[in-house]
Design a protein around this motif. Structure first.
Motif, short mmCIF file in Angstrom:
data_model
loop_
_atom_site.label_atom_id
_atom_site.label_comp_id
_atom_site.label_asym_id
_atom_site.label_seq_id
_atom_site.Cartn_x
_atom_site.Cartn_y
_atom_site.Cartn_z
N ALA A 68 11.02 -0.53 -4.60
CA ALA A 68 10.09 0.13 -5.53
C ALA A 68 8.66 -0.29 -5.24
CB ALA A 68 10.47 -0.20 -6.98
N VAL A 69 8.43 -1.58 -5.04
CA VAL A 69 7.08 -2.08 -4.75
C VAL A 69 6.57 -1.47 -3.45
CG1 VAL A 69 5.77 -4.15 -4.11
CG2 VAL A 69 7.31 -4.21 -6.08
N LYS A 70 7.45 -1.39 -2.46
CA LYS A 70 7.07 -0.79 -1.18
C LYS A 70 6.69 0.69 -1.37
CE LYS A 70 8.80 -0.02 3.50
NZ LYS A 70 9.92 -0.20 4.42
N ALA A 71 7.46 1.41 -2.16
CA ALA A 71 7.19 2.83 -2.41
C ALA A 71 5.86 3.02 -3.14
CB ALA A 71 8.32 3.46 -3.21
N VAL A 72 5.58 2.15 -4.10
CA VAL A 72 4.31 2.24 -4.84
C VAL A 72 3.15 1.99 -3.89
CG1 VAL A 72 2.89 1.14 -6.63
CG2 VAL A 72 5.28 1.71 -7.10
N LYS A 73 3.26 0.96 -3.07
CA LYS A 73 2.19 0.65 -2.11
C LYS A 73 1.97 1.81 -1.14
CE LYS A 73 2.48 -4.37 -2.06
NZ LYS A 73 2.84 -5.54 -1.24
N GLN A 74 3.06 2.38 -0.65
CA GLN A 74 2.96 3.50 0.29
C GLN A 74 2.31 4.70 -0.38
OE1 GLN A 74 6.70 4.81 1.88
NE2 GLN A 74 5.75 6.22 3.31
N HIS A 75 2.70 4.99 -1.60
CA HIS A 75 2.12 6.11 -2.35
C HIS A 75 0.61 5.91 -2.53
CE1 HIS A 75 1.78 9.26 -5.39
NE2 HIS A 75 1.13 8.39 -6.14
N ARG A 76 0.22 4.71 -2.92
CA ARG A 76 -1.20 4.42 -3.14
C ARG A 76 -1.99 4.54 -1.84
NH1 ARG A 76 -2.13 -0.86 -6.37
NH2 ARG A 76 -4.19 0.04 -6.53
N ARG A 77 -1.41 4.04 -0.74
CA ARG A 77 -2.10 4.14 0.55
C ARG A 77 -2.30 5.60 0.96
NH1 ARG A 77 1.26 -0.49 1.97
NH2 ARG A 77 -0.12 -2.31 2.02
N GLN A 78 -1.29 6.43 0.73
CA GLN A 78 -1.40 7.85 1.06
C GLN A 78 -2.50 8.52 0.22
OE1 GLN A 78 2.62 9.11 0.31
NE2 GLN A 78 3.27 8.76 2.43
N LYS A 79 -2.55 8.20 -1.07
CA LYS A 79 -3.57 8.79 -1.94
C LYS A 79 -4.96 8.32 -1.54
CE LYS A 79 -1.07 11.28 -4.70
NZ LYS A 79 -1.29 12.70 -4.91
N VAL A 80 -5.10 7.05 -1.22
CA VAL A 80 -6.41 6.51 -0.81
C VAL A 80 -6.82 7.14 0.52
CG1 VAL A 80 -7.59 4.43 0.00
CG2 VAL A 80 -6.26 4.37 -2.11
N ALA A 81 -5.88 7.28 1.44
CA ALA A 81 -6.21 7.90 2.73
C ALA A 81 -6.68 9.34 2.52
CB ALA A 81 -5.00 7.86 3.66
N ALA A 82 -5.99 10.09 1.67
CA ALA A 82 -6.41 11.47 1.40
C ALA A 82 -7.81 11.50 0.80
CB ALA A 82 -5.41 12.14 0.46
N PHE A 83 -8.10 10.54 -0.03
CA PHE A 83 -9.41 10.45 -0.68
C PHE A 83 -10.49 10.10 0.34
CE2 PHE A 83 -12.60 7.91 -2.96
CZ PHE A 83 -12.95 8.79 -3.98
N LEU A 84 -10.25 9.08 1.15
CA LEU A 84 -11.28 8.60 2.09
C LEU A 84 -11.42 9.49 3.32
CD1 LEU A 84 -10.75 4.73 1.98
CD2 LEU A 84 -12.62 6.05 0.97
N ASN A 85 -10.36 10.15 3.73
CA ASN A 85 -10.41 10.91 4.97
C ASN A 85 -11.34 12.12 4.94
OD1 ASN A 85 -8.79 9.16 6.37
ND2 ASN A 85 -6.91 10.28 5.98
#
Length: 157
Positions: free
Chosen positions: A100-117
């Motif tokens: 679960a922790v891994k999935a949350v981190k992955q989800h957040r990284r994807q959202k941040v990447a979409a934001f910053l990219n």
């Protein structure tokens, strides 16, 4: 900061929340934000006592104890007696919680990447530098206020 800037800043936070930075994995795992936060604290400090977790999260030990009990009942957390102090309990994530922790981190990284990219490298650096500056200032003020309050409290005794 003018009230117009305040409103723009708050609107940006609302839009960021609407992007679902935290929601999707939580819904999938049927957990609340505080529960995810508690799992994250245990992931950062495996084997922690409830008091240490409470300090990190800025809440009371009884609040953490209730959260830990619920997470343990649901199979997210396991506890073991502290080898140095048999009365105290150490808390660890189960395999299910690690996923679960891994999935949350992955989800957040994807959202941040979409934001910053959508920004170029220089714009990303500028945005992050300004945010870091603001956070440092707030944290410094917060810690100096806390120090002042502690000194005032000590002088009252």
């Amino acid at each position: 900061m003018s009230s117009q800037h305040n409103e723009r800043f708050l609107a940006l936070f609302d839009r960021m929340e609407a992007m679902g930075m935290r929601d999707a994995p939580i819904k999938r795992f049927n957990m609340s934000l505080p529960q995810i936060g508690l799992l994250g604290a245990i992931a950062r400090q495996p084997g922690s006592h409830a008091q240490a977790l409470a300090s990190e999260l800025g809440v009371t030990a009884p609040t953490v104890s209730v959260g830990l009990r619920k997470l343990e009942e649901e199979g997210w957390v396991r506890r073991e007696a502290d080898p140095q102090d048999g009365r105290a309990m150490c808390h660890f994530l189960t395999e299910k919680a690690h996923a679960a922790v891994k999935a949350v981190k992955q989800h957040r990284r994807q959202k941040v990447a979409a934001f910053l990219n959508v920004l170029n490298e220089a714009e990303q650096d500028q945005l992050l530098t300004l945010l870091e500056k603001a956070f440092r200032q707030i944290e410094n003020k917060s810690s100096s206020c806390t120090s002042s309050l502690l000194k005032e409290g000590a002088s009252l005794k």
